[in-house]
Motif scaffolding. Structure first.
Motif, PDB file in Angstrom:
ATOM      1  N   LYS A 143       1.114  -1.837  -0.290  1.00  0.00           N
ATOM      2  CA  LYS A 143       0.308   0.185  -0.153  1.00  0.00           C
ATOM      3  C   LYS A 143       0.095   1.513  -0.117  1.00  0.00           C
ATOM      4  N   ASN A 144       2.304   1.330   0.275  1.00  0.00           N
ATOM      5  CA  ASN A 144       3.059   2.141   0.578  1.00  0.00           C
ATOM      6  C   ASN A 144       4.607   1.798   0.390  1.00  0.00           C
ATOM      7  N   ALA A 145       5.350   2.774   0.192  1.00  0.00           N
ATOM      8  CA  ALA A 145       6.823   2.645   0.007  1.00  0.00           C
ATOM      9  C   ALA A 145       7.380   1.370   1.920  1.00  0.00           C
ATOM     10  N   HIS A 149       9.342  -1.250   1.441  1.00  0.00           N
ATOM     11  CA  HIS A 149      10.853  -2.163   1.536  1.00  0.00           C
ATOM     12  C   HIS A 149      11.164  -2.862   2.924  1.00  0.00           C
ATOM     13  N   GLN A 150      10.161  -3.317   4.017  1.00  0.00           N
ATOM     14  CA  GLN A 150       9.489  -4.311   4.765  1.00  0.00           C
ATOM     15  C   GLN A 150       9.574  -5.224   4.082  1.00  0.00           C
ATOM     16  N   ALA A 151       8.965  -5.474   3.308  1.00  0.00           N
ATOM     17  CA  ALA A 151       9.198  -6.864   2.284  1.00  0.00           C
ATOM     18  C   ALA A 151      10.154  -6.972   1.312  1.00  0.00           C
ATOM     19  N   TRP A 152      11.489  -6.875   1.453  1.00  0.00           N
ATOM     20  CA  TRP A 152      12.010  -6.562   0.698  1.00  0.00           C
ATOM     21  C   TRP A 152      12.924  -6.245   1.771  1.00  0.00           C
ATOM     22  N   ARG A 153      13.532  -6.411   2.952  1.00  0.00           N
ATOM     23  CA  ARG A 153      14.044  -6.817   4.555  1.00  0.00           C
ATOM     24  C   ARG A 153      14.795  -8.189   4.294  1.00  0.00           C
ATOM     25  N   GLU A 154      13.159  -8.448   4.763  1.00  0.00           N
ATOM     26  CA  GLU A 154      12.679  -9.754   4.798  1.00  0.00           C
ATOM     27  C   GLU A 154      13.317 -10.712   3.316  1.00  0.00           C
ATOM     28  N   GLN A 178      12.742   1.757  -8.239  1.00  0.00           N
ATOM     29  CA  GLN A 178      13.251   2.749  -7.100  1.00  0.00           C
ATOM     30  C   GLN A 178      12.947   3.242  -6.131  1.00  0.00           C
ATOM     31  N   THR A 179      11.436   2.110  -5.612  1.00  0.00           N
ATOM     32  CA  THR A 179      11.146   3.109  -3.968  1.00  0.00           C
ATOM     33  C   THR A 179      12.150   1.615  -3.898  1.00  0.00           C
ATOM     34  N   LEU A 180      12.733   0.569  -4.312  1.00  0.00           N
ATOM     35  CA  LEU A 180      13.294  -0.289  -3.447  1.00  0.00           C
ATOM     36  C   LEU A 180      14.765   0.735  -3.176  1.00  0.00           C
ATOM     37  N   PHE A 181      14.880   1.080  -4.439  1.00  0.00           N
ATOM     38  CA  PHE A 181      16.847   1.630  -4.149  1.00  0.00           C
ATOM     39  C   PHE A 181      16.885   3.163  -3.764  1.00  0.00           C
TER      40      PHE A 181
END
Length: 323
Positions: A143-145, A149-154, A178-181
């Motif tokens: 739903k938001n950045a 981010h939390q998903a990618w940290r996992e 870009q949101t991930l970066f």
């Protein structure tokens, strides 16, 4: 990323399926791991939903064993396809050493659960200790950045555990990448793959603007194409048809093989979902035997831009959104 495709010039005529294992080239990913450039996808052709999710599909197992027997060592699955159990059983039935296989699956992030929970569920269904590539199936769950981010940290923690050798994404556009970066503190492990629908009628180029392929290459993210045959199977007639026909005649191959070769000659990892054994063997035999010229690759690309067709995720895009 284009250097790996040169190996596809090997003449494979008369080569047995077992020998073919050695001439399907791999692409070196940014994390140092390698991915076979031609893979068998368990998506569209072997999809399960509804009541079928509570059953085991012997036809799906058989089709996957057929692909393995034909010489495919790169298998692409996903929790959303509903057939991870069948994929795992096919791997066991093939009796191929795990070290010879490249297995991908993708997460379905359900409300109220974590990526780690989804990953553990996938490993259990597959019956494997690890996968070679784990992908966030889409960015649209977030739903938001902060949720992305939390998903990618996992995902990064899963890679650290060794249970996923490489991690990446699927169906991500430039703004999602870009949101991930932009994650606070930077990425420990950037995504090494973006698996996207890719064919001449969806090249992800916006006139005068964004070019997803160029962006990914700038960020050292390999492109993996699903539905590469869409121009033939779903969107015909169209402007690439006469070019495919001409090149198929020139090289003595099928139009489908020209379509797959077009992706490979751009350094793009390519998936096929065919369950026809002879067709699968034919791809392995014919694709290494010819190579399109740079002009032929560009001619197909130019013709493809005259038409737009998106097969998947259409609910997320306007009719003429070419991103």
């Amino acid at each position: 990323m284009n250097s790996a495709t040169s190996n596809f010039e090997v003449d494979a005529s008369g080569v047995s399926p077992k020998q073919l294992h050695g001439i399907i080239p791999s692409l070196k990913l940014a994390d140092g791991n390698e991915i076979p450039m031609l893979g068998y996808g368990l998506g569209t052709a072997n999809y399960k939903s509804g009541a079928a999710l509570d059953t085991i599909s012997e036809p799906i197992i058989a089709a996957t064993v057929t692909a393995l027997s034909a010489g495919y060592t790169h298998l692409d699955g996903a929790e959303a396809y509903g057939n991870e159990t069948e994929l795992g059983r096919a791997i066991k039935q093939s009796k191929l050493p795990r070290s010879q296989l490249f297995i991908t699956t993708k997460t379905t992030v359900r409300a109220g659960e974590t990526v780690t929970q989804a990953f553990n569920r996938s490993l259990e269904k597959l019956g494997l200790d690890y996968v070679d590539l784990y992908l966030l199936h889409s960015p649209f769950f977030a739903k938001n950045a902060e949720e992305l981010h939390q998903a990618w940290r996992e995902m990064e923690k899963i890679k650290d555990s060794g249970m996923a050798k490489s991690i990446g994404v699927s169906n991500f556009l430039i703004e999602h990448l870009q949101t991930l970066f932009d994650i606070p503190g930077g990425l420990q492990y950037p995504p090494v793959v973006n698996q996207i629908e890719y064919h001449p009628y969806l090249q992800h180029v916006v006139e005068g603007g964004q070019d997803l392929i160029a962006y990914c290459r700038e960020k050292h993210i390999a492109i993996e194409a699903y539905s590469p045959l869409t121009a033939i199977t779903k969107a015909s007639p169209g402007p690439v048809d006469p070019i495919y026909t001409k090149l198929a005649k020139k090289y003595g191959v099928s139009e489908a093989e020209v379509a797959l070769r077009w992706c490979l000659d751009q350094g793009i990892v390519t998936l096929t979902t065919s369950s026809n054994e002879e067709r699968l063997k034919g791809y392995l035999k014919k694709l290494p035997s010819f190579k399109l010229t740079p002009k032929e690759v560009e001619d197909i690309a130019a013709a493809g831009k005259e038409k737009h067709y998106r097969q998947f995720w259409t609910q997320k895009f306007d009719a003429n959104d070419r991103r």
